[in-house]
Design a protein around this motif. Structure first.
Motif, mmCIF file in Angstrom:
data_model
loop_
_atom_site.group_PDB
_atom_site.id
_atom_site.type_symbol
_atom_site.label_atom_id
_atom_site.label_comp_id
_atom_site.label_asym_id
_atom_site.label_seq_id
_atom_site.Cartn_x
_atom_site.Cartn_y
_atom_site.Cartn_z
ATOM 1 N N GLN A 1 6.142 3.019 12.810
ATOM 2 C CA GLN A 1 6.572 3.675 14.049
ATOM 3 C C GLN A 1 7.910 4.390 13.851
ATOM 4 N N ALA A 2 8.840 3.714 13.164
ATOM 5 C CA ALA A 2 10.161 4.312 12.910
ATOM 6 C C ALA A 2 10.024 5.541 12.006
ATOM 7 N N LEU A 3 9.171 5.456 10.991
ATOM 8 C CA LEU A 3 8.971 6.610 10.096
ATOM 9 C C LEU A 3 8.469 7.821 10.887
ATOM 10 N N LEU A 4 7.489 7.591 11.756
ATOM 11 C CA LEU A 4 6.952 8.693 12.568
ATOM 12 C C LEU A 4 8.032 9.259 13.485
ATOM 13 N N ALA A 5 8.840 8.367 14.084
ATOM 14 C CA ALA A 5 9.901 8.807 14.993
ATOM 15 C C ALA A 5 10.937 9.659 14.245
ATOM 16 N N GLN A 6 11.114 9.382 12.937
ATOM 17 C CA GLN A 6 12.083 10.145 12.122
ATOM 18 C C GLN A 6 11.456 11.412 11.541
ATOM 19 N N GLY A 7 10.196 11.686 11.913
ATOM 20 C CA GLY A 7 9.531 12.869 11.350
ATOM 21 C C GLY A 7 9.141 12.680 9.893
ATOM 22 N N ARG A 8 8.926 11.409 9.485
ATOM 23 C CA ARG A 8 8.582 11.138 8.089
ATOM 24 C C ARG A 8 7.110 10.741 7.950
ATOM 25 N N GLY A 9 6.252 11.474 8.663
ATOM 26 C CA GLY A 9 4.815 11.201 8.594
ATOM 27 C C GLY A 9 4.264 11.319 7.185
ATOM 28 N N GLN A 10 4.820 12.247 6.398
ATOM 29 C CA GLN A 10 4.349 12.440 5.020
ATOM 30 C C GLN A 10 4.596 11.185 4.177
ATOM 31 N N THR A 11 5.776 10.586 4.331
ATOM 32 C CA THR A 11 6.084 9.338 3.611
ATOM 33 C C THR A 11 5.088 8.257 4.000
ATOM 34 N N LEU A 12 4.855 8.145 5.307
ATOM 35 C CA LEU A 12 3.908 7.145 5.807
ATOM 36 C C LEU A 12 2.532 7.353 5.166
ATOM 37 N N ARG A 13 2.060 8.615 5.150
ATOM 38 C CA ARG A 13 0.749 8.895 4.537
ATOM 39 C C ARG A 13 0.762 8.571 3.044
ATOM 40 N N ASP A 14 1.829 8.956 2.360
ATOM 41 C CA ASP A 14 1.916 8.680 0.915
ATOM 42 C C ASP A 14 1.807 7.182 0.652
ATOM 43 N N TRP A 15 2.500 6.388 1.477
ATOM 44 C CA TRP A 15 2.470 4.936 1.291
ATOM 45 C C TRP A 15 1.060 4.394 1.509
ATOM 46 N N VAL A 16 0.451 4.783 2.628
ATOM 47 C CA VAL A 16 -0.883 4.243 2.943
ATOM 48 C C VAL A 16 -1.879 4.640 1.855
ATOM 49 N N LEU A 17 -1.815 5.896 1.410
ATOM 50 C CA LEU A 17 -2.791 6.382 0.435
ATOM 51 C C LEU A 17 -2.511 5.866 -0.978
ATOM 52 N N ALA A 18 -1.316 5.289 -1.184
ATOM 53 C CA ALA A 18 -1.005 4.708 -2.500
ATOM 54 C C ALA A 18 -1.612 3.304 -2.643
ATOM 55 N N LEU A 19 -2.103 2.754 -1.531
ATOM 56 C CA LEU A 19 -2.713 1.416 -1.588
ATOM 57 C C LEU A 19 -4.141 1.529 -2.107
ATOM 58 N N PRO A 20 -4.645 0.492 -2.771
ATOM 59 C CA PRO A 20 -6.064 0.520 -3.170
ATOM 60 C C PRO A 20 -6.939 0.670 -1.923
ATOM 61 N N SER A 21 -8.041 1.394 -2.045
ATOM 62 C CA SER A 21 -8.844 1.732 -0.858
ATOM 63 C C SER A 21 -9.330 0.489 -0.127
ATOM 64 N N GLY A 22 -9.579 -0.585 -0.836
ATOM 65 C CA GLY A 22 -10.049 -1.819 -0.203
ATOM 66 C C GLY A 22 -9.085 -2.364 0.838
ATOM 67 N N VAL A 23 -7.796 -2.128 0.620
ATOM 68 C CA VAL A 23 -6.784 -2.644 1.551
ATOM 69 C C VAL A 23 -6.953 -1.990 2.924
ATOM 70 N N LEU A 24 -7.232 -0.704 2.908
ATOM 71 C CA LEU A 24 -7.373 0.059 4.157
ATOM 72 C C LEU A 24 -8.609 -0.390 4.948
ATOM 73 N N GLU A 25 -9.660 -0.768 4.227
ATOM 74 C CA GLU A 25 -10.904 -1.193 4.891
ATOM 75 C C GLU A 25 -10.662 -2.385 5.800
ATOM 76 N N ASP A 26 -9.654 -3.159 5.458
ATOM 77 C CA ASP A 26 -9.451 -4.434 6.135
ATOM 78 C C ASP A 26 -8.175 -4.423 6.979
ATOM 79 N N ALA A 27 -7.661 -3.201 7.282
ATOM 80 C CA ALA A 27 -6.351 -3.117 7.924
ATOM 81 C C ALA A 27 -6.352 -2.064 9.034
ATOM 82 N N PRO A 28 -6.852 -2.448 10.222
ATOM 83 C CA PRO A 28 -6.943 -1.458 11.296
ATOM 84 C C PRO A 28 -5.593 -0.831 11.659
ATOM 85 N N TRP A 29 -4.513 -1.626 11.589
ATOM 86 C CA TRP A 29 -3.210 -1.040 11.939
ATOM 87 C C TRP A 29 -2.823 0.062 10.961
ATOM 88 N N LEU A 30 -3.089 -0.153 9.668
ATOM 89 C CA LEU A 30 -2.771 0.889 8.680
ATOM 90 C C LEU A 30 -3.544 2.161 9.006
#
Length: 199
Positions: free
Chosen positions: A141-170
């Motif tokens: 939430q803080a990253l988005l508020a700071q206009g750092r959506g790209q960082t947020l996306r980079d972090w999420v997409l750097a995780l193995p895909s299996g992690v995302l399958e099991d993480a609705p908040w991500l």
């Protein structure tokens, strides 16, 4: 590729110096090399070595590939080639498990100091996906508020895909970060997130 002549010469000198250091100092150096910057208090906490300041100051004074930024608490950092050299040496001094443990502890200490970018990188290097996921969920939430959506996306997409399958908040935060860029993709992630929440 092959090391350049400069790197080969550097590695030779670094090895000569490194091999002459006492064992606790070598251990200290390969442990602190996981950190991009080495504030004295952080080095002390990470390694448990009470002589942290003396070791770092000695390297700096002797011009041994160590830089210093003066402040109330001096911060040191290793020349990029020296840091790579130390990371290469880590495997002969620490077991794989000890190295991962150092990376995880360093990441937690960095997170406590609000150095989230470096903390994420270290959780990533250590393969500690639950911790990486918690870090993202805590600070999205803080990253988005700071206009750092790209960082947020980079972090999420750097995780193995299996992690995302099991993480609705991500997935929710990934979708939210895409709203200004790509409504179709944003909506697809948000719908899947809501589906996961419902399940």
């Amino acid at each position: 590729g092959l090391p350049t002549e400069r790197e080969a010469i550097f590695s030779y000198f670094a090895t000569q110096i490194f091999e002459r250091l006492p064992q606790p100092t070598r251990h200290f150096l390969v442990s602190t090399a996981v950190l991009p910057q080495v504030p004295v208090s952080l080095a002390r906490e990470l390694t448990g070595n009470t002589g942290a300041q003396e070791i770092l100051e000695d390297l700096y004074r002797r011009h041994l590939f160590t830089h210093r930024r003066p402040a109330r608490e001096p911060t040191y950092w290793y020349h990029a080639l020296f840091r790579e050299f130390l990371k290469g040496k880590a495997s002969s001094i620490l077991s794989q498990e000890s190295l991962r443990d150092v990376e995880r502890r360093a990441a937690r200490l960095l997170e406590a100091r609000a150095d989230f970018d470096d903390a994420f990188q270290l959780f990533h290097d250590a393969g500690d996906w639950p911790a990486a996921r918690r870090l993202i969920e805590r600070h999205a939430q803080a990253l988005l508020a700071q206009g750092r959506g790209q960082t947020l996306r980079d972090w999420v997409l750097a995780l193995p895909s299996g992690v995302l399958e099991d993480a609705p908040w991500l997935r929710y935060w990934l979708g939210s970060s895409l709203i200004p860029l790509d409504q179709v993709q944003a909506r697809s992630h948000l719908e899947r997130a809501f589906g996961q929440f419902a399940a």
